[in-house]
Scaffold this motif. Structure first.
Motif: not given
Length: 442
Positions: A229-245
């Protein structure tokens, strides 16, 4: 007569959004909308379009195009800025093509990274010229900056000029709405708190009726990551750092050292990263403009629905004294975000009313988020040092501290790349003094 000036008015579609919004504000009846651009044909296109819109909406305003910038600014109360120094060609093409020769790939290249650094270096002198004109002919005007790189340019205006400046970006107001749309969740009645830096602000709280929605968001996001999907980087960051950018995955892919790596080319596919996205977008917009120009510019029945842009709502709040809350970019004076540097430009909730723009205190970000912000702030502050001192060593240091550039290239390669970009941009850049400290080793 009060006056709103639009610098970079040749951006006809954006001028329609921002000034069309202003036409719909009753408190701005009787204002002059002053237009300025260095491209006279595009300037005249915007003038014709806005005059058609004025007639269609039956508004009591004056539309006037100026060929002299200082005349356009004289006695302005508000100034919008939407310029792009060097344009797509030659400057943006240079920012992408020369780094490619070193194996350094980018997606957007307009914020940090090697492309963001050089976009700043060619834009800051123009912004300083704007400020000097304004200090002379409209010293009390509010400067509403839409030009990227947002954090650096807004920071320069607030640190080195007397002009009141706020930076405005779309990413805050669409962050939660777009996230919920992607995850199939209902955004109605959601309360949010967002703060950080431009393009890397964080959805710190997201609640409905006091209930924290993050557990559901993260569960749905993990399920979503099973397919492309189009938002995979942000979801990965949220998974590892806890918050959505706040800003898109194509942007954030190049703000961090984890996603675009020549040693691991499979990451591009795995995270669905659109390399060279901005050049493709520019080419598409050029083609679309050629096709739509007549329908937009010469449409005597042109209509407008108020856009999501903050600009007109800020001006309306100041004119009417009815407060408006928005996400604005301001200097971190008094440590609005207490674990980020005071010289940084931060994106925080702000209130507009008759007293002007009042940013709100946020306090500490979660430490991991502040740490990620600081990796980008380092490059931003060194870029400002380069622009204001005209010393090459600070250009090199800004690039050496950039997370993506430093993760891909050696010290010598980064210095050589900077020198090649300085040479290629030529007169689009000011002259920088050399330093023997940064001779490339043998």
């Amino acid at each position: 007569m009060s006056k709103i000036t639009f610098l970079g008015a040749g951006s006809t579609v954006f001028a329609k959004n921002v000034l069309g919004d202003c036409m719909l504000v009753p408190a701005l009846e009787g204002f002059e909308f002053a237009l300025f651009d260095i491209d006279e044909q595009r300037l005249r296109d915007s003038e014709t379009m806005l005059k058609n819109l004025k007639r269609s909406l039956n508004k009591n305003i004056t539309i006037k195009a100026y060929l002299n910038r200082k005349d356009a600014l004289t006695n302005a109360k508000y100034v919008f800025n939407a310029i792009q120094v060097g344009g797509y060609k030659p400057s943006t093409v240079i920012d992408f093509e020369i780094p490619k020769k070193y194996g350094l790939r980018q997606t957007i290249a307009d914020t940090v990274g090697i492309g963001g650094i050089f976009r700043n270096l060619r834009t800051i002198p123009v912004m300083i010229d704007f400020a000097r004109d304004m200090e002379e002919v409209c010293p009390n005007a509010l400067f509403l900056n839409y030009t990227n790189p947002m954090a650096v340019l807004t920071g320069v205006m607030n640190r080195f000029t007397a002009i009141k400046t706020v930076g405005l970006c779309h990413s805050v107001q669409v962050c939660t709405r777009d996230l919920f749309k992607t995850l199939g969740m209902d955004p109605e009645g959601v309360q949010e708190k967002i703060a950080g830096i431009n393009h890397m602000a964080w959805l710190l709280e997201v609640k409905r009726n006091g209930l924290d929605l993050y557990p559901e968001i993260k569960q749905r996001a993990r399920e979503k990551q099973r397919t492309k999907h189009h938002d995979m980087v942000r979801f990965e960051l949220m998974d590892k750092f806890g918050f959505y950018v706040t800003e898109s995955s194509e942007h954030n892919a190049e703000y961090h050292p984890y996603f675009i790596k020549s040693r691991y080319p499979e990451l591009i596919e795995n995270y669905n990263i659109p390399l060279d996205e901005y050049p493709r977008r520019c080419e598409k917009q050029i083609q679309e403009w050629d096709a739509m120009r007549d329908d937009l510019v010469h449409n005597i029945s042109l209509d407008h629905v108020r856009s999501k842009e903050y600009g007109s709502r800020i001006i309306e709040a100041i004119e009417t004294d009815v407060p408006f809350k928005f996400g604005g970019n301001v200097l971190n004076t008094g440590r609005l975000i207490s674990n980020l540097p005071e010289k940084a430009c931060v994106e925080v909730p702000c209130i507009a009313d008759r007293s002007g723009i009042t940013p709100t205190y946020v306090g500490d970000l979660p430490e991991q988020l502040a740490a990620l912000n600081r990796t980008n702030i380092n490059t931003q502050l060194l870029t400002i040092e380069a622009a204001m001192s005209r010393k090459k060593e600070y250009i090199y240091q800004a690039a050496l501290l950039d997370p993506h550039t430093a993760s891909e290239l050696s010290i010598d390669a980064i210095i050589s790349l900077c020198d090649d970009l300085i040479a290629a941009h030529g007169d689009w850049l000011p002259k920088f003094a050399s330093s023997d400290t940064f001779a490339i080793s043998n």
